[in-house]
Design a protein around this motif. Structure first.
Motif, PDB file in Angstrom:
ATOM      1  N   GLY A 154      18.786   1.602 -28.200  1.00  0.00           N
ATOM      2  CA  GLY A 154      17.829   1.117 -29.198  1.00  0.00           C
ATOM      3  C   GLY A 154      16.539   1.890 -29.248  1.00  0.00           C
ATOM      4  N   ARG A 168      14.089   1.349 -40.173  1.00  0.00           N
ATOM      5  CA  ARG A 168      14.639   0.513 -39.104  1.00  0.00           C
ATOM      6  C   ARG A 168      13.924   0.724 -37.770  1.00  0.00           C
ATOM      7  NH1 ARG A 168      18.962   2.191 -42.195  1.00  0.00           N
ATOM      8  NH2 ARG A 168      19.370   4.028 -40.885  1.00  0.00           N
ATOM      9  N   GLY A 169      12.692   1.195 -37.800  1.00  0.00           N
ATOM     10  CA  GLY A 169      12.014   1.394 -36.532  1.00  0.00           C
ATOM     11  C   GLY A 169      10.511   1.492 -36.657  1.00  0.00           C
ATOM     12  N   ASN A 171      11.626   2.275 -31.900  1.00  0.00           N
ATOM     13  CA  ASN A 171      12.484   1.262 -31.297  1.00  0.00           C
ATOM     14  C   ASN A 171      13.784   1.087 -32.073  1.00  0.00           C
ATOM     15  OD1 ASN A 171      11.221   0.076 -33.501  1.00  0.00           O
ATOM     16  ND2 ASN A 171      10.961  -1.912 -32.520  1.00  0.00           N
ATOM     17  N   SER A 172      14.424   2.204 -32.367  1.00  0.00           N
ATOM     18  CA  SER A 172      15.727   2.226 -33.028  1.00  0.00           C
ATOM     19  C   SER A 172      16.394   3.559 -32.712  1.00  0.00           C
ATOM     20  CB  SER A 172      15.585   2.067 -34.547  1.00  0.00           C
ATOM     21  OG  SER A 172      16.820   2.306 -35.201  1.00  0.00           O
ATOM     22  N   THR A 204      16.860   5.435 -37.124  1.00  0.00           N
ATOM     23  CA  THR A 204      15.606   4.948 -37.702  1.00  0.00           C
ATOM     24  C   THR A 204      15.588   4.855 -39.226  1.00  0.00           C
ATOM     25  OG1 THR A 204      14.661   7.188 -37.758  1.00  0.00           O
ATOM     26  CG2 THR A 204      14.336   5.886 -35.763  1.00  0.00           C
TER      27      THR A 204
END
Length: 226
Positions: free
Chosen positions: A85, A106-107, A166-167, A170
Motif C-alpha cells: 500500500g 488514489r493516494g 499511501n497507495s 496512485t
C-alpha cells in the motif's frame, strides 16, 4: 484533412503521450502470487533473494535530470511492494524543470526536498485558494488525495525530492494533457473563447515523457537556457 481526422489524430497522440508515462508492470506473475499468498511466509518463498528486496533508483531507465523525471518504486516496478500500500518516488528536476499540474486519484502525497530550491503549488478543490510552499532542503509538504498540484525548480542547478504515497497504484493524471483529449468545441466553451485554436494548442503541450517538463520562461532566461 477533415475536422474529424484532425480530432482523432490529436486524441490518439495525447493518449500515446499519457501512456508513455505509465509504469509498466514488470513481473505480473510475481504480483499475482503475492496478492494470493495465504501467509507472509509464503511471500518470502517468492521473494527469496536480496535482489527481490532491492530497488535502485539511479539505475532505472527513466532516471534523468534532462529536464527531469519521476521514478516510482511501486507494485508495478518493484513487486516487493505488492500489497504493502505504498509508493516511493524520486523526483529529479533539472534547472528550471517542473512537474506540470497533476493529481493522484488514489493516494495522498508527501514530498520532502533533498536538495535545490523548488516551489510547490496545490489547489485542494473549488472554493479554496492556492497553497504555495518553498521546498528547500529538509522542508516537507503534503498533497491530499485528488488535489491538483505542481512544482518547479527555481534554480539553475539540479533539485531532488523524495515523494511518498499511501497507495501502490496512485492513479496519476496530468490535467492539461488529459483536458486536451476532449473535443475542441468543449474546450472552446470551457475557456469562454469560441475562437480558441484547440487543435493548435494541443500540439504545443509538452509531452509527459518521464514526468517533468521545462518550467517558466523567467527561470529559463535567468539561467541562460533560452
Amino acid at each position: 484533412m477533415t475536422y474529424h481526422f484532425l480530432l482523432t489524430n490529436t486524441i490518439l497522440s495525447l493518449l500515446l503521450t499519457l501512456a508513455h508515462a505509465v509504469d509498466k508492470t514488470r513481473d505480473p506473475e510475481t504480483n499475482a502470487f503475492l496478492k494470493l499468498a495465504a501467509t507472509n511466509i509464503d511471500r518470502y518463498t517468492k521473494l527469496d533473494n536480496n535482489v527481490a528486496w532491492t530497488f535502485d533508483f539511479p539505475s532505472q531507465s527513466t532516471y534523468t535530470f534532462s529536464p527531469g523525471s519521476v521514478v516510482n518504486a511501486n507494485a508495478a516496478t518493484f513487486p516487493a511492494l505488492t500489497g504493502i500500500g505504498m509508493t516511493m518516488a524520486m523526483l529529479n528536476l533539472g534547472p528550471c524543470a517542473m512537474l506540470p499540474p497533476h493529481a493522484h486519484q488514489r493516494g495522498t502525497n508527501i514530498v520532502v526536498a533533498i536538495s535545490g530550491n523548488t516551489t510547490s503549488y496545490m489547489v485542494g478543490e473549488n472554493g479554496v485558494g492556492v497553497v504555495k510552499v518553498e521546498l528547500v532542503t529538509g522542508v516537507l509538504t503534503v498533497f491530499p488525495v485528488g488535489s491538483l498540484h505542481s512544482m518547479q525548480n527555481n534554480g539553475c542547478d539540479n533539485a531532488q525530492l523524495v515523494s511518498a504515497l499511501n497507495s501502490e497504484d496512485t492513479g496519476t493524471i496530468n490535467y492539461i494533457n488529459a483536458m486536451y483529449q476532449l473535443p475542441p468545441d468543449l474546450l472552446r466553451a470551457a475557456f469562454g473563447d469560441e475562437f480558441l485554436d484547440a487543435d493548435g494548442s494541443a500540439s504545443r503541450i509538452p509531452k509527459v515523457g518521464t514526468g517533468s517538463v521545462m518550467g517558466s520562461y523567467e527561470c529559463r532566461k535567468r539561467c541562460g537556457l533560452v
